[in-house]
Write an enzyme that holds these catalytic residues in place. Structure first.
Site, PDB file in Angstrom:
ATOM      1  N   HIS A  19      40.697 -11.766  -0.793  1.00  0.00           N
ATOM      2  CA  HIS A  19      40.423 -10.886  -1.921  1.00  0.00           C
ATOM      3  C   HIS A  19      40.342 -11.702  -3.201  1.00  0.00           C
ATOM      4  O   HIS A  19      40.922 -12.786  -3.298  1.00  0.00           O
ATOM      5  CB  HIS A  19      41.537  -9.845  -2.061  1.00  0.00           C
ATOM      6  CG  HIS A  19      41.589  -8.890  -0.916  1.00  0.00           C
ATOM      7  ND1 HIS A  19      42.700  -8.135  -0.623  1.00  0.00           N
ATOM      8  CD2 HIS A  19      40.662  -8.563   0.017  1.00  0.00           C
ATOM      9  CE1 HIS A  19      42.463  -7.386   0.445  1.00  0.00           C
ATOM     10  NE2 HIS A  19      41.231  -7.627   0.843  1.00  0.00           N
ATOM     11  N   THR A  20      39.645 -11.142  -4.180  1.00  0.00           N
ATOM     12  CA  THR A  20      39.566 -11.796  -5.482  1.00  0.00           C
ATOM     13  C   THR A  20      40.953 -11.870  -6.119  1.00  0.00           C
ATOM     14  O   THR A  20      41.664 -10.868  -6.188  1.00  0.00           O
ATOM     15  CB  THR A  20      38.630 -11.021  -6.421  1.00  0.00           C
ATOM     16  OG1 THR A  20      37.335 -10.962  -5.830  1.00  0.00           O
ATOM     17  CG2 THR A  20      38.534 -11.696  -7.783  1.00  0.00           C
ATOM     18  N   THR A  21      41.333 -13.046  -6.542  1.00  0.00           N
ATOM     19  CA  THR A  21      42.616 -13.199  -7.241  1.00  0.00           C
ATOM     20  C   THR A  21      42.434 -13.703  -8.667  1.00  0.00           C
ATOM     21  O   THR A  21      43.353 -13.627  -9.470  1.00  0.00           O
ATOM     22  CB  THR A  21      43.534 -14.181  -6.492  1.00  0.00           C
ATOM     23  OG1 THR A  21      42.867 -15.443  -6.348  1.00  0.00           O
ATOM     24  CG2 THR A  21      43.884 -13.638  -5.107  1.00  0.00           C
TER      25      THR A  21
END
Length: 242
Positions: A19-21
């Site tokens: 996931h985008t962090t």
């Protein structure tokens, strides 16, 4: 040793979902104010690629329906996804052709639920969303953050405007202002933000929502000054005293 494409694909398929962090392309501040006859909302036109001022003509205010607009600070690709989701709701409502359409508050409540659901999946939309509208003779202004928190307010600021513009609004804004008076406050906020935020730009876009519908204006450039005497003396006083 060479690895076959099938085996390489199989290895990637069994890796954990990523996931985008850390958002990469981001938009900065949004400022929105209610006034006597409607709501005025503004953003600058810059999207930064990391710390680089890369995309300088990005329209960060989008019309969702005939009486609703949305703007946001944060990941611009997430913003595009939110615009798509809200646009689908508007399209579906039009297809029923029954004269009933979602209100600005409906869009904000739906978006709050989306943000909360994504937050629970540990895959949030990295946005501070501002929804503005006009319905049944009333102004509407709401804020939805990346956790799904939903707030209705008379004024909304996001990004660095949260730190630098609240005092300006508190000192000079009134809810019974005309559109022109509210516009002056909005532009003053973006002057301050541009001078103090490295992710801000001096070209801004303004939208007005009132009983006549939505009006999204062409970008304008705010006037700023850099010739104050103390910029040359105080800012470099160590250099002058060497």
């Amino acid at each position: 040793m060479k690895i076959s494409l099938a085996k390489e694909f199989d290895n990637k398929a069994h890796q954990p979902v990523a996931h985008t962090t850390s958002p990469i392309v981001t938009g900065a501040s949004v400022v929105a104010l209610k006034f006597r006859d409607g709501v005025i909302i503004g953003t600058d036109t810059l999207c930064s690629y990391g710390s680089m001022a890369d995309f300088k003509d990005v329209k960060r205010i989008r019309q969702i329906s005939k009486n609703t607009v949305i703007a946001a600070s944060g990941d611009h690709s997430d913003f595009q996804e939110v615009v798509r989701l809200l646009g689908e709701i508007n399209t579906e409502a039009l297809q029923y052709d029954d004269g009933v359409s979602p209100t600005p508050r409906d869009y904000a409540n739906y978006l709050a639920r989306v943000q909360y659901q994504r937050r629970n999946k540990i895959d949030p939309l990295y946005l501070m969303n501002v929804i503005a509208g006009y319905y049944n003779g009333e102004q509407y202004l709401g804020l939805v953050d990346l956790y799904g928190t939903y707030i209705e307010a008379k004024t909304v600021t996001t990004g660095f405007a949260n730190y630098f513009c609240k005092a300006i609004i508190a000192n000079y804004w009134r809810e019974d202002f005309s559109e022109e008076e509210a516009r002056k406050i909005l532009i003053e906020c973006f002057k301050v933000v541009f001078c103090r935020d490295a992710r801000a730009h001096d070209r801004i876009q303004i939208s007005v929502i009132n009983k006549d519908g939505v009006r999204i204006e062409d970008p304008i450039q705010v006037e700023t000054r850099w010739d104050f005497q103390k910029f040359a003396t105080k800012a470099n006083e160590k250099l002058h005293t060497q």
